[in-house]
Design a protein around this motif. Structure first.
Motif, PDB file in Angstrom:
ATOM      1  N   GLY A  39       0.913  -1.168  -0.110  1.00 45.95           N
ATOM      2  CA  GLY A  39       0.110  -0.079   0.075  1.00 45.95           C
ATOM      3  C   GLY A  39       0.805   1.202  -0.050  1.00 45.95           C
ATOM      4  O   GLY A  39       2.069   1.215   0.027  1.00 45.95           O
ATOM      5  N   ASN A  40       0.062   2.487  -0.042  1.00 40.78           N
ATOM      6  CA  ASN A  40       0.788   3.734  -0.027  1.00 40.78           C
ATOM      7  C   ASN A  40       0.151   4.604   1.179  1.00 40.78           C
ATOM      8  O   ASN A  40      -0.781   4.291   1.459  1.00 40.78           O
ATOM      9  CB  ASN A  40       0.605   4.582  -1.487  1.00 40.78           C
ATOM     10  CG  ASN A  40       1.253   3.826  -2.591  1.00 40.78           C
ATOM     11  OD1 ASN A  40       2.349   3.348  -2.391  1.00 40.78           O
ATOM     12  ND2 ASN A  40       0.485   3.634  -3.707  1.00 40.78           N
ATOM     13  N   THR A  41       1.061   5.315   1.615  1.00 40.39           N
ATOM     14  CA  THR A  41       0.607   6.327   2.754  1.00 40.39           C
ATOM     15  C   THR A  41       1.016   7.778   2.076  1.00 40.39           C
ATOM     16  O   THR A  41       2.005   7.967   1.793  1.00 40.39           O
ATOM     17  CB  THR A  41       1.107   6.227   4.180  1.00 40.39           C
ATOM     18  OG1 THR A  41       2.647   6.297   4.105  1.00 40.39           O
ATOM     19  CG2 THR A  41       0.546   4.821   4.703  1.00 40.39           C
ATOM     20  N   LEU A  42      -0.010   8.908   2.269  1.00 41.76           N
ATOM     21  CA  LEU A  42       0.180  10.058   1.773  1.00 41.76           C
ATOM     22  C   LEU A  42       1.269  10.746   2.822  1.00 41.76           C
ATOM     23  O   LEU A  42       0.942  10.970   4.189  1.00 41.76           O
ATOM     24  CB  LEU A  42      -1.017  10.801   1.961  1.00 41.76           C
ATOM     25  CG  LEU A  42      -0.948  12.355   1.110  1.00 41.76           C
ATOM     26  CD1 LEU A  42      -0.639  11.939  -0.370  1.00 41.76           C
ATOM     27  CD2 LEU A  42      -2.217  12.826   1.451  1.00 41.76           C
ATOM     28  N   VAL A  43       2.271  11.224   2.327  1.00 43.47           N
ATOM     29  CA  VAL A  43       3.185  11.949   3.058  1.00 43.47           C
ATOM     30  C   VAL A  43       2.650  13.494   3.223  1.00 43.47           C
ATOM     31  O   VAL A  43       2.723  13.953   4.425  1.00 43.47           O
ATOM     32  CB  VAL A  43       4.487  11.970   2.686  1.00 43.47           C
ATOM     33  CG1 VAL A  43       5.608  12.713   3.212  1.00 43.47           C
ATOM     34  CG2 VAL A  43       5.075  10.418   2.566  1.00 43.47           C
ATOM     35  N   ALA A  44       2.391  14.172   2.084  1.00 45.07           N
ATOM     36  CA  ALA A  44       2.026  15.427   1.966  1.00 45.07           C
ATOM     37  C   ALA A  44       1.036  15.618   0.946  1.00 45.07           C
ATOM     38  O   ALA A  44       0.987  14.956  -0.112  1.00 45.07           O
ATOM     39  CB  ALA A  44       3.304  16.502   1.912  1.00 45.07           C
ATOM     40  N   ALA A  45       0.198  16.811   0.764  1.00 41.68           N
ATOM     41  CA  ALA A  45      -0.865  17.052  -0.163  1.00 41.68           C
ATOM     42  C   ALA A  45      -0.084  17.319  -1.507  1.00 41.68           C
ATOM     43  O   ALA A  45      -0.720  17.127  -2.474  1.00 41.68           O
ATOM     44  CB  ALA A  45      -1.730  17.919   0.331  1.00 41.68           C
TER      45      ALA A  45
END
Length: 202
Positions: A39-45
């Motif tokens: 999976g992926n996790t959002l670091v910044a917008a």
């Protein structure tokens, strides 16, 4: 217990910029010890378009105080800002520190003692930012220019550190000259002086 948590965090093995958005890829180890993306996790917008450049920079480290990554932002090509992001217990990311990056993405390293090092080039000057982080606490960096390096905005900056803490930075004169020059600048662990060696490339 701490080592078990660190091993679990090693599932986060890479940071990347996808369509201008910093992401962290998660993975799990298989029986053959090959990582598999889960999976992926959002670091910044959002991140600067300049953050897409490179890929040779070290951008993610696992430390006793947490997992960290960096990305750059800014609308001015030669005056980007680096952001140090720390992963929380819930898997989310928060900004722990920031500083001037110049044109290129910053390099993020961790020493054997847990210190964090950011190598960047604010105002075209190769600079080492140093901090000793604490778990969930603020990360306060000190900074100093690295002597012997080329000043400019096309340095193709890269950095690395070994298991004893010897730190090296590689820069070049890039588009500043028709004659290619590659500079390798190294500092031994526990020392403050830098040794610089120039290698002609053309």
């Amino acid at each position: 217990m701490g080592s078990q948590r660190r091993m679990a965090r090693r599932g986060l093995i890479a940071a990347l910029i996808a369509t201008g958005v910093p992401l962290a890829m998660t993975s799990r180890a298989t029986a053959a010890a090959d990582p598999v993306q889960t999976g992926n996790t959002l670091v910044a917008a959002a991140a600067s378009p300049e953050a897409n450049w490179g890929g040779h920079q070290a951008r993610i480290v696992d430390t006793p105080t947490g997992l960290y990554t960096t990305y750059t932002s800014g609308t001015e090509e030669l005056a980007q800002t680096w952001h140090l992001m720390r992963m929380g217990a819930d898997g989310g990311w928060s900004e722990a520190a920031s500083g001037g990056a110049g044109r290129e993405p910053a390099n993020l390293l961790v020493g054997p003692d847990g210190r964090l090092f950011v190598v960047a080039s604010p105002s075209g000057v190769v600079t080492l930012f140093t901090a000793t982080p604490t778990t969930n606490g603020p990360v306060t960096f000190t900074s100093a220019a690295i002597p012997g390096s080329i000043e400019g905005y096309w340095q193709y900056l890269s950095a690395g550190i070994d298991e004893v803490g010897d730190l090296c930075v590689v820069t070049s004169n890039g588009g500043n000259s028709e004659i290619g020059e590659l500079y390798v600048l190294c500092r031994r662990a526990g020392q403050t002086t830098w040794n610089s060696t120039m290698y002609p490339t053309e």
